[in-house]
Motif scaffolding. Sequence first.
Motif, short mmCIF file in Angstrom:
data_model
loop_
_atom_site.label_atom_id
_atom_site.label_comp_id
_atom_site.label_asym_id
_atom_site.label_seq_id
_atom_site.Cartn_x
_atom_site.Cartn_y
_atom_site.Cartn_z
N PHE A 135 20.03 -31.21 3.25
CA PHE A 135 21.30 -30.52 3.00
C PHE A 135 22.45 -31.28 3.64
N SER A 136 22.29 -31.64 4.91
CA SER A 136 23.31 -32.36 5.66
C SER A 136 23.61 -33.72 5.03
N GLU A 137 22.57 -34.41 4.62
CA GLU A 137 22.73 -35.74 4.01
C GLU A 137 23.53 -35.64 2.71
N ILE A 138 23.20 -34.67 1.86
CA ILE A 138 23.91 -34.51 0.60
C ILE A 138 25.34 -34.04 0.83
N LEU A 139 25.53 -33.12 1.78
CA LEU A 139 26.88 -32.65 2.10
C LEU A 139 27.75 -33.81 2.57
N GLN A 140 27.23 -34.65 3.45
CA GLN A 140 27.97 -35.80 3.95
C GLN A 140 28.29 -36.78 2.82
N GLU A 141 27.32 -37.00 1.92
CA GLU A 141 27.53 -37.89 0.79
C GLU A 141 28.63 -37.35 -0.13
N MET A 142 28.63 -36.05 -0.38
CA MET A 142 29.66 -35.43 -1.22
C MET A 142 31.03 -35.51 -0.56
N ASN A 143 31.09 -35.24 0.75
CA ASN A 143 32.35 -35.35 1.50
C ASN A 143 32.90 -36.76 1.39
N GLN A 144 32.06 -37.75 1.64
CA GLN A 144 32.46 -39.15 1.61
C GLN A 144 32.97 -39.54 0.22
N PHE A 145 32.27 -39.10 -0.83
CA PHE A 145 32.68 -39.40 -2.20
C PHE A 145 34.09 -38.86 -2.48
N ILE A 146 34.33 -37.61 -2.09
CA ILE A 146 35.64 -37.00 -2.34
C ILE A 146 36.73 -37.72 -1.57
#
Length: 127
Positions: free
Chosen positions: A72-83
Amino acid sequence: MYKRDQDMSDRESVFSKVLRAGRRTYFFDVKATKADDYFMTITESKKYTEEDGSFHFKKHKIYLYKEDFAAFSEILQEMNQFIIENKGEEVISERHQKDYKRPTSSNDEIPESNIDKSFTDIDFDDI
């Protein structure tokens, strides 16, 4: 709501944090299972106001268990970074812009950046 979810929802919080964000409030709660292990709930509560002035809240809840934390944390961080990489950190919604100035009279000019281009500009002389 399922019986299991109701049982989990009724448990007392062990640790809590609140994030107020305009009409939305996010509640982060750590709760204990019957086996005294911990899990997290994230609740979004949004206020809706009726025409008569009354209001109600709609809530959405996510249950997050320890075995899912890393993914969950890994995907959340990846989504944050993308945005952030694609849109930056600036909030571009007009209602959230700090420099947005709502006209107070018909003589006030609306900043060019605040004009909605989806409408056709019509002069009354054209009618």
